[in-house]
Design a protein around this motif. Sequence first.
Motif, PDB file in Angstrom:
ATOM      1  N   THR A 186      -9.977   7.188  -5.061  1.00 18.51           N
ATOM      2  CA  THR A 186      -9.346   5.916  -4.695  1.00 18.51           C
ATOM      3  C   THR A 186      -9.830   5.305  -3.384  1.00 18.51           C
ATOM      4  N   LEU A 189      -1.171  -1.849 -10.488  1.00 25.99           N
ATOM      5  CA  LEU A 189      -1.217  -2.370  -9.122  1.00 25.99           C
ATOM      6  C   LEU A 189      -0.696  -3.802  -9.046  1.00 25.99           C
ATOM      7  N   PRO A 228      -5.188   0.283 -13.342  1.00 21.40           N
ATOM      8  CA  PRO A 228      -5.355  -0.867 -12.445  1.00 21.40           C
ATOM      9  C   PRO A 228      -4.286  -1.934 -12.638  1.00 21.40           C
ATOM     10  N   LEU A 277     -11.358   1.327  -2.696  1.00 23.22           N
ATOM     11  CA  LEU A 277     -10.402   0.542  -1.931  1.00 23.22           C
ATOM     12  C   LEU A 277     -11.057  -0.075  -0.702  1.00 23.22           C
ATOM     13  N   TYR A 334      -3.326   3.106   3.768  1.00 23.08           N
ATOM     14  CA  TYR A 334      -3.704   4.258   2.938  1.00 23.08           C
ATOM     15  C   TYR A 334      -3.609   5.555   3.738  1.00 23.08           C
ATOM     16  N   ALA A 354       1.715   4.297  -9.858  1.00 28.78           N
ATOM     17  CA  ALA A 354       0.520   3.733 -10.490  1.00 28.78           C
ATOM     18  C   ALA A 354      -0.542   4.795 -10.741  1.00 28.78           C
ATOM     19  N   LEU A 405      -5.636   6.383 -12.824  1.00 26.48           N
ATOM     20  CA  LEU A 405      -5.159   5.133 -12.236  1.00 26.48           C
ATOM     21  C   LEU A 405      -5.130   4.047 -13.293  1.00 26.48           C
ATOM     22  N   LEU A 457       2.344   2.013  -3.390  1.00 27.61           N
ATOM     23  CA  LEU A 457       1.380   2.573  -4.329  1.00 27.61           C
ATOM     24  C   LEU A 457       0.966   3.996  -3.971  1.00 27.61           C
ATOM     25  N   THR A 458       0.650   4.223  -2.701  1.00 30.91           N
ATOM     26  CA  THR A 458       0.003   5.484  -2.337  1.00 30.91           C
ATOM     27  C   THR A 458       0.973   6.617  -2.048  1.00 30.91           C
ATOM     28  N   MET A 506       0.820  -1.204   0.000  1.00 28.83           N
ATOM     29  CA  MET A 506       0.000   0.000   0.000  1.00 28.83           C
ATOM     30  C   MET A 506       0.858   1.258   0.000  1.00 28.83           C
ATOM     31  N   VAL A 548       3.019  -4.597  -7.965  1.00 30.24           N
ATOM     32  CA  VAL A 548       3.264  -4.312  -6.553  1.00 30.24           C
ATOM     33  C   VAL A 548       2.668  -5.407  -5.674  1.00 30.24           C
ATOM     34  N   VAL A 549       1.438  -5.786  -5.969  1.00 34.63           N
ATOM     35  CA  VAL A 549       0.769  -6.824  -5.171  1.00 34.63           C
ATOM     36  C   VAL A 549       1.502  -8.154  -5.298  1.00 34.63           C
TER      37      VAL A 549
END
Length: 603
Positions: free
Chosen positions: A118, A260, A257, A122, A173, A406, A255, A85-86, A82, A263-264
């Motif tokens: 977002t 993501l 998708p 989320l 987040y 992202a 964004l 990404l954020t 997280m 990263v995940v």
Amino acid sequence: MTVTTTEDATEEAPAAPARHGRGFVAKAFGVTALFSAVGSVLGLLRDLLLARFYGAGSATDAFLVSWTVPETAAPLLIEDGMAFLTVPAFSAALAARGQLEESGEEAPDPVRALVAATLPPLALALAVMSAVVAVGAPVLVTVLAPGLADPQLAIVCTRLTAVTVLPFGLVGYLGAGLRSHHRFTLPGAVYIAYNAGILTVMLLLHGTLGVRAAAGGVALGSVLMVAVLLPSFARHVSRLTVWRVRGASVGEPVLNPMALLPVVLFTLTRQAQIFVERFIGSSLPPGTISHLNYAEKVAQNVMIIGILVCTVTFPLIARALAEGDTQGARLRAEKDLGVVGAVVLAGTVVVFACAPQLVAVLFERGAFTAADTAATAVLMRVYSLGLLAQGLVGALIRPYLAARPAVGFGRDGRARPLDRTDWYPIWSMGAGLLVTVAVAAGLTPFVGAAGLAAGNAVGISVTAVLLLMALRARGIPIRLHTVLGGQARLLLAAAGAAVPTWLAANIPGLDALGPVLPLLLGTVVGLLSFAALAGALRAPGADAALAAVRGRVAGRRPAVVRQRSGQAAEEGGTGDGGAGAGGGVEGAHGAEFQQARGETDGR
């Protein structure tokens, strides 16, 4: 809901700090380190009570299988995924806000637009994931530990720990948003609330609920984490602001998708090393999973302390990259690698040489026996051989992912496409995981659980080397020979310091006084020996660590790089009673950025 203009915001906000303040990184690191230390102490107390109440038997094994859920969710949703990404996304929003100040017509605040676009989806996705984990607990337990002695108890505990998925995601987040605004105090305090919830339930209900009390405490603690951050986030980050500008808008947040996914997958692949240990360890004698858990939990504190500096500098690197300053980001990343290596190896010396004394002092009481101490100490020594690589991976992945966030802001409304460099971290982590499986499967039949710890250490070391080489492909011109040479000098210093540390902790007859005195003596000798050798070898990070102790991370007063009148209102400090701003991005990086630009001009 308040609507302000840039003029109003400047008047209402606290006075901006001097941009040439030199203590931002040191002060913010101090706040983060202090609260993280308190959280770690509470986490250690949690593990001590777990060992005291439940020992290292089948019930503890069942809880630790359920513990896989928060163990996976925490790095994915709080510490790594997280944040990866954020933080770059909020940094891009802040950079877009700076562009708006140079224009002239009214446009919505990019930070608020980012939150609106977002956060609601989320939260919905996290709630669904939490429910899926709870419903699928029987399947999850069977897959993770097919040879578990008490699978039904593990299923009950897993359904309790499944609650953590939603709160952990929200914490990640909210914390990333606050850190991007240079507010580090409350994000650093979340693990205090988390462990306080676990300890409270365990102390009150361990007698009636058994190990289920620990799982229920995990659920309660995760909810308390959100309660700590939400008011500050609403006050400092997500308030509605309208900027009065005189030009074209920078565009709405865009964004991709698919961005993501790397990263995940990286975070899950990294966590899969734990899955390998639980899967193979479940077929070994009862208590093996517990011994591995205790060894890792203690040893990992060394790595966690080492990468705390990256928690502070990550928003700075992301902001620099959002503004196109790759040289400044490179200098900061190289310095972080040196500091992380120095801190992690200093702790590794003590953990490796004093493992039996350390385990005995922490755990050997109640249901945790001397045999458990001996087994855990062996695993801790083997596991500690991979701590440096774990710290380096944590330091390397942050600038790597910040180089291509992202979420971006574009006038054409198109999301950035993925390229092959987006997948390098997964390939690196996947290669390391294959090595982990091969080493663990090959050694475990001969050396037992030590083979699992060895596989972990070797696999993560392979990942660290591959990820270091991939950073240049991402566009950050890190100097490989400088970094590798510095880490080699640190490793030489650690190897030299391990001998006197072991001798000090094992003086004949000293153990008759108990394990505390040998541990203290070994720790002092180890840290002093490492510091002396690292200084003599001019290893990186040694000078920075000493400067941090003296409160002087920057060697000279940073120069002013760029002024933004409106930005000062929003980034006016660490906030929340925190460490003080010390100059924001430019204040923290001024000397380094100025040097980088000088090098660029010289070329």
